[in-house]
Each structure stands twice: as structure tokens, then as C-alpha cells.
Design a protein around this motif. Sequence first.
Motif, mmCIF file in Angstrom:
data_model
loop_
_atom_site.group_PDB
_atom_site.id
_atom_site.type_symbol
_atom_site.label_atom_id
_atom_site.label_comp_id
_atom_site.label_asym_id
_atom_site.label_seq_id
_atom_site.Cartn_x
_atom_site.Cartn_y
_atom_site.Cartn_z
ATOM 1 N N GLY A 2 17.314 37.957 -92.885
ATOM 2 C CA GLY A 2 17.193 38.722 -94.130
ATOM 3 C C GLY A 2 15.763 38.653 -94.616
ATOM 4 N N SER A 37 15.490 37.389 -100.005
ATOM 5 C CA SER A 37 16.774 38.094 -100.126
ATOM 6 C C SER A 37 17.907 37.162 -100.568
ATOM 7 C CB SER A 37 17.126 38.770 -98.795
ATOM 8 O OG SER A 37 17.071 37.825 -97.754
ATOM 9 N N GLY A 65 11.770 35.006 -93.552
ATOM 10 C CA GLY A 65 12.001 36.359 -94.054
ATOM 11 C C GLY A 65 11.267 37.440 -93.285
ATOM 12 N N VAL A 124 20.808 40.988 -97.549
ATOM 13 C CA VAL A 124 20.047 42.159 -98.009
ATOM 14 C C VAL A 124 20.011 42.165 -99.540
ATOM 15 C CG1 VAL A 124 19.998 44.684 -98.050
ATOM 16 C CG2 VAL A 124 20.651 43.493 -95.957
ATOM 17 N N ASP A 125 18.814 42.210 -100.057
ATOM 18 C CA ASP A 125 18.574 42.177 -101.504
ATOM 19 C C ASP A 125 18.768 43.589 -102.070
ATOM 20 O OD1 ASP A 125 17.121 42.508 -103.903
ATOM 21 O OD2 ASP A 125 15.632 40.994 -103.356
ATOM 22 N N SER A 150 15.470 46.024 -101.363
ATOM 23 C CA SER A 150 15.400 46.275 -99.922
ATOM 24 C C SER A 150 15.153 47.731 -99.532
ATOM 25 C CB SER A 150 16.614 45.714 -99.202
ATOM 26 O OG SER A 150 17.716 46.413 -99.577
ATOM 27 N N GLN A 209 11.554 47.769 -99.329
ATOM 28 C CA GLN A 209 11.090 46.908 -98.227
ATOM 29 C C GLN A 209 11.297 47.591 -96.878
ATOM 30 O OE1 GLN A 209 13.537 43.605 -99.278
ATOM 31 N NE2 GLN A 209 11.956 42.604 -100.507
ATOM 32 N N ALA A 246 12.344 44.459 -91.891
ATOM 33 C CA ALA A 246 13.525 44.591 -92.759
ATOM 34 C C ALA A 246 14.541 45.534 -92.120
ATOM 35 C CB ALA A 246 13.096 45.109 -94.132
ATOM 36 N N THR A 281 23.094 40.827 -101.719
ATOM 37 C CA THR A 281 22.867 39.911 -102.835
ATOM 38 C C THR A 281 22.265 40.665 -104.026
ATOM 39 O OG1 THR A 281 20.656 39.392 -102.050
ATOM 40 C CG2 THR A 281 22.421 37.950 -101.315
#
Length: 409
Positions: free
Chosen positions: A37, A41, A127, A157-158, A162, A165, A172, A185
Motif C-alpha cells: 500500500g 495508507s 510505501g 488503499v487510502d 490515492s 497518488q 500506487a 482506509t
Amino acid sequence: MTLHKGKTEIPSAREVFTDATTDNSAEAPVPVTLLTGFLGSGKTTLLSRLVRDQSMARAAIIINEFGEIGIDQLLVTKPKEDMVVLSNGCLCCAVRGELADTLALMWRERASANVPPFDKVVIETSGLADPTSIMLTVTSDEDISRRYVLDGVLTVVDSVQSLAQMDEHPEAVRQIIVADRILLTKNDIAEDGIVKKLCRRIARLNPMATLHNVEHGKIEPQLLFNVHPDGRTDSPEKVAEWLRLEEGEKACGHPYECDCHSDHDHHGRDSHAGCGHDHRHFGAAHSHDIQSYSMFYEGPVTPDGLQVWMDAIARLRGPDMLRIKGLINVEGLPVVIQAVQHLFHPPVELKEWPDNERRSRFVFITRGIGRDEIEATFSALSLHSGKDTGFMLDPQGYERFAKAMTAAL
Ligand SMILES: Nc1nc2c(ncn2[C@@H]2O[C@H](COP(=O)(O)OP(=O)(O)OP(=O)(O)O)[C@@H](O)[C@H]2O)c(=O)[nH]1
């Protein structure tokens, strides 16, 4: 389990496996879970909760951090002797050999009963890791793949960051393409529209992966294991295919707003043929111009100063501050700070210092911001608020600071 990571102390995988006493490869292979991730994240948050669960009692954890000072291992509440921390570079490239060596050594130590008899391994990648090369180490390295099997790849995955990103960092995208399970998340702080858009993009990139919401690391431990009980087989050809998918994704920049995608099959090899866009190819695993460095700061840090420093960094250079982690000595108390670009998460005070170091320490991953520039901003950390203004800062002091900060950055 104590495994020192200094290069002189870890024998190579070949050395380990040519030693007859270690050649117990008839034993069942140990399943490996890859937890990947992008920066910030939520991988360590998840792992920190998970290690308290009974189902992790026989797990060995390998944490790879990008940065000279390892901070994650101070935050994961696993007893230190159960961890192997590889902090001297990115697991996937600079220390790819070292992952194989570490897995080999763990196997030997287990065989000689020098360490608890772990029955699974979790690797938390850095990361910025390209997971494909780590996967190949487990599935295709001749020595390793006889002793370990790849159980599954979980990608954190944020939800907030993301989409952006993915547009900027090929890593990513790769992390999502290869996932068996996607752990979303930060839905608690993400706008609803963004989460929906993100889910659509993920579904197009990797329709096979299942999506799971994870808030502040709360996860059913079973989700991590038994994804492919007999081992996921990732041939070099399959990895090459993923990379082609990624080229397709990157070529159009914003694939899901892009008209040309409506009739594309993203899993066909030539899915972008004729769409009229320039197709860019990514030879390098990492985005350019990214620097990682760690710094100590011995000066005093006040709560106000820390707040001002974080606000200013986020406001003035947020997009280029890919990641900040810090364990800060705020008037004697250990305080953890975490930022992902402009988003600073609320600082967290630890109950106690994790070791004897009392200087404030930081890890930065930046795009084009050097160590000296950061150093010049540190004077802000000791600012005090104005006497009569409660939590407000002395306006003149702030003005002086803001000028210095802008000049430094
Ligand atoms: N609001 C919110 N914050 C979260 C959530 N999950 C993680 N965070 C915060 O996000 C920040 C980064 O989390 P980490 O677990 O350190 O992220 P990481 O993926 O290990 O980061 P790297 O080591 O840089 O790759 C921390 O401040 C966490 O508290 C979540 O579900 N919601």
C-alpha cells in the motif's frame, strides 16, 4: 526472534541452503502474506492492531521501511524480538537480495529451534515498494519458493489520497493491480463522492480483487490469510502482463474519465491500441526526484511550535511532502506525528518512550525538498504562543516565522 539485519550477520540464502542441516525442504512451505500500500495508507496501523490478536501468535513479521531511522518498529506493539526490520532501503530494489536472505535465515533459525516455530510470514512493504519484484522473490527464487508460498497480496488503499497518488506514482497503481484483497482506509475522513470514484477506478484496474473497509486498522485477522492456501503462482510472464496493464492505465492518465475507455478491455494486451494517446512506458519502479532522509533535532519542541510547524509545512509544501513520520520530544513527552502530503493526522502521545533516545527524530520522503531546507524550518518547533492570546501565537513572532519558512522552502 532476534535476527540482526547488518549485512555481515545475515548469510546469503545460498549459504544457508547449502548447509545440509538446513535442508529440511520436505517440510510444508510457510505461507507468506504481502501487505502493501502506498505511503501513509495505513499498513502499520493495521499491523499494530493485528499483532495483538491470538491468530498472529505464530506469525513472523518483516517490516521494510523507506528511511534511515526505523520508526514503524517502535510503533508496532509486537515484542521486538519477533521482528525483522529491514530499514536500509526499499525492499523491492536496493535490498531485494536481502529479503531472500532474511527468509532463508528465518527458515534456518526455525529449523534449528533458535526461534519460535512460526507458521506464517507477513511482509509489510515500504510505501514506495513495487510489489511485483517482492512477489517474484517468493514465487520464483529457486531456494525460497521451495520453502515459502505466496498466500496472498493485500493492498491498503487510502480513500482520501490515492486517486491523486495513482495519477502521479506508478507504484500506487502496481500495488492495486496485483492485489487479491484491497483494504480501503480513511473512509471516515473521505468525501463520499471520492470513495465511489475510487472504487470504480479500482474495479476497472483489478476486478478480481475484493474490497474491504478498514477503519483505523480494525480488521478480521482471517482476512489476511488463506487467500491461496496452495500458494499463488506468479510467473514472470504474469508479472509482465500486469506491467502492461499498468502502462495502459498510465497512458491515458485519467482512465475513468477518459472517453476512450468506454469500449476498452483493460485486461486485453492491446487494450489501448488506437485510442490516440501517447503511451508512456515505465522502466523504473519508482517515481523520479523522490528523496528519503532521516533527521534528529535536539532543540526544544513546544506544543504550539509543533502545531505551527505542521500547519506551515502542510500549507506551503504539502504536495511535495510525500510522507513525514516523527517521534517528537514535546516538553519531555513522546509524541508521534504522521503526515501524508497536506494531511497531518492528529499527533498521538505515547504512554512511554520506546527506547533511550530522547532527541526528536523525523523521517521525510519528499519530492525535491532537501534536508537543508527542512532544517531551516526547525526553529519554528520551539515557538511559544503569545502570553495574552491563549493558544493563539504572538502575531509578530508568527510573521517572522512565516517569512523564514517561505524563504527556506
Ligand atoms: N482517519 C483515519 N486515519 C487513519 C486510518 N488508518 C490509518 N490512519 C492514519 O494514517 C497515518 C498513517 O498510517 P500508517 O499506518 O503509519 O501508514 P503506513 O502505510 O504504514 O505508512 P508508510 O510506512 O509511510 O508506508 C497515521 O496517522 C494513522 O493513524 C483510518 O482508517 N482513518
